[in-house]
Motif scaffolding. Structure first.
Motif, PDB file in Angstrom:
ATOM      1  N   SER A  64      33.430  55.216  33.861  1.00 39.94           N
ATOM      2  CA  SER A  64      32.148  54.769  34.402  1.00 39.94           C
ATOM      3  C   SER A  64      32.264  53.299  34.760  1.00 39.94           C
ATOM      4  CB  SER A  64      31.025  54.960  33.382  1.00 39.94           C
ATOM      5  OG  SER A  64      30.804  56.323  33.117  1.00 39.94           O
ATOM      6  N   LYS A  72      23.634  50.105  39.538  1.00 41.87           N
ATOM      7  CA  LYS A  72      23.918  51.534  39.440  1.00 41.87           C
ATOM      8  C   LYS A  72      25.328  51.719  38.892  1.00 41.87           C
ATOM      9  CE  LYS A  72      20.873  52.953  43.247  1.00 41.87           C
ATOM     10  NZ  LYS A  72      20.765  53.684  44.532  1.00 41.87           N
ATOM     11  N   SER A 124      28.333  60.990  39.400  1.00 42.15           N
ATOM     12  CA  SER A 124      27.551  59.755  39.229  1.00 42.15           C
ATOM     13  C   SER A 124      26.068  60.072  39.132  1.00 42.15           C
ATOM     14  CB  SER A 124      27.800  58.790  40.395  1.00 42.15           C
ATOM     15  OG  SER A 124      29.135  58.333  40.396  1.00 42.15           O
ATOM     16  N   ASN A 125      25.356  59.284  38.356  1.00 39.89           N
ATOM     17  CA  ASN A 125      23.926  59.495  38.156  1.00 39.89           C
ATOM     18  C   ASN A 125      23.124  59.075  39.379  1.00 39.89           C
ATOM     19  OD1 ASN A 125      24.288  60.430  35.516  1.00 39.89           O
ATOM     20  ND2 ASN A 125      24.206  58.359  34.675  1.00 39.89           N
ATOM     21  N   SER A 127      19.576  60.118  42.161  1.00 37.77           N
ATOM     22  CA  SER A 127      19.163  61.158  43.113  1.00 37.77           C
ATOM     23  C   SER A 127      19.184  60.672  44.551  1.00 37.77           C
ATOM     24  CB  SER A 127      17.750  61.657  42.765  1.00 37.77           C
ATOM     25  OG  SER A 127      16.820  60.574  42.790  1.00 37.77           O
TER      26      SER A 127
END
Length: 288
Positions: A64, A72, A124-125, A127
């Motif tokens: 990460s 982000k 990856s997080n 939306s």
């Protein structure tokens, strides 16, 4: 019986339910439909990783990485072992393993591959995402993993690569495949696919410029191309239904040290695994 295969040049269609929803919104309010279109424009589709990409996924060292400029986090992939490094950048609704065939060949030629899932893509997080997010991730990855000898981008990733080079990313050579070009053209085509009136396209541009305090036209690929002096290979399929070949040609025309390679019958995604494309790429970067 011959197995039917999907036409590689077939354009992805927007579901009719979404188009209908846009038309209904437009009946009530231009502001409402603009906001709805903006949400759609910034929301990628997360696809399940296909079997063909599993080897790269399983053999990669994944981490990460927080990108401070956009606040982000992205997932990065390190594939192979070498002091020579190449950064691969996927396109909209893609993944860090999408360019796996190019990655496999580069590993054979002695490169360490770094790639990533852009915000709201792959693992990856989030939306929503924008091109600015892609560019910010590229620049942060250079800080954490660089320097890179090669950078390769597909579709929106190609546009992001050119803009990152404009903003100071250092590489010896770059390759862009199926890259978009003029931002307003992309917005116009998106609104046309939603079957909305052209004026909504202008409203959408104004919406993003006000929201992010930027001029969208500044991110057009040909403008970035004018500032780049390293060798750049532009690859585009003449039958690409997603991004017209005129985009690749126009980008090449604005490069001072560019090479143009046009293919036929590969469309927008099959081009990434085509042997002639991989061969041309390896020859260009001197890894043949």
């Amino acid at each position: 019986m011959t197995k039917k295969t999907k036409n590689p040049t077939q354009s992805i269609k927007i579901p009719y339910l979404i188009i209908l929803s846009c038309k209904i919104c437009a009946l009530f309010s231009k502001k409402l439909v603009t906001k709805f279109a903006a949400k759609l424009f910034e929301t990628p589709i997360k696809h399940k990783i296909p079997k063909r990409e599993l080897e790269m996924d399983l053999k990669s060292n994944q981490k990460s990485l927080f990108v401070p400029s956009i606040e982000k986090t992205v997932i990065t992939y390190e594939y192979g072992q070498s002091a020579k490094k190449a950064l691969l950048v996927h396109g909209w609704s893609g993944r860090g393993t999408q360019l796996f065939k190019i990655a496999d060949e580069l590993v054979k030629k002695g490169y360490l591959i770094v790639s990533f899932d852009a915000p709201a893509h792959g693992k990856s997080n989030g939306s929503t995402a924008t091109m600015a997010d892609f560019i910010a991730a590229i620049l942060e990855i250079e800080k954490q993993y660089g320097p890179f000898e090669i950078i390769i981008g597909h579709s929106l990733g190609g546009m992001s690569v050119l803009n990152a080079l404009k903003m100071g990313f250092k590489a010896n050579k770059a390759v862009v495949i199926g890259s978009g070009d003029i931002v307003q053209d992309i917005v116009d085509e998106f609104i046309a696919k939603l079957e909305l009136k052209p004026e909504i396209s202008l409203r959408l541009r104004n919406h993003f410029e006000n929201k992010y305090n930027l001029v969208m036209a500044d991110y057009s690929a040909y403008k970035a191309a004018k500032t780049i002096d390293i060798p750049v290979l532009v690859i585009h399929d003449q039958d690409d239904p997603e991004v017209s070949v005129k985009a690749g040609i126009h980008i090449h025309e604005n490069l001072s040290n560019g090479t143009l390679f046009l293919t036929e019958g590969l469309g927008h995604r099959k081009i990434l695994g085509a042997q002639n494309v991989i061969k041309k790429t390896m020859e260009f970067i001197g890894a043949s």
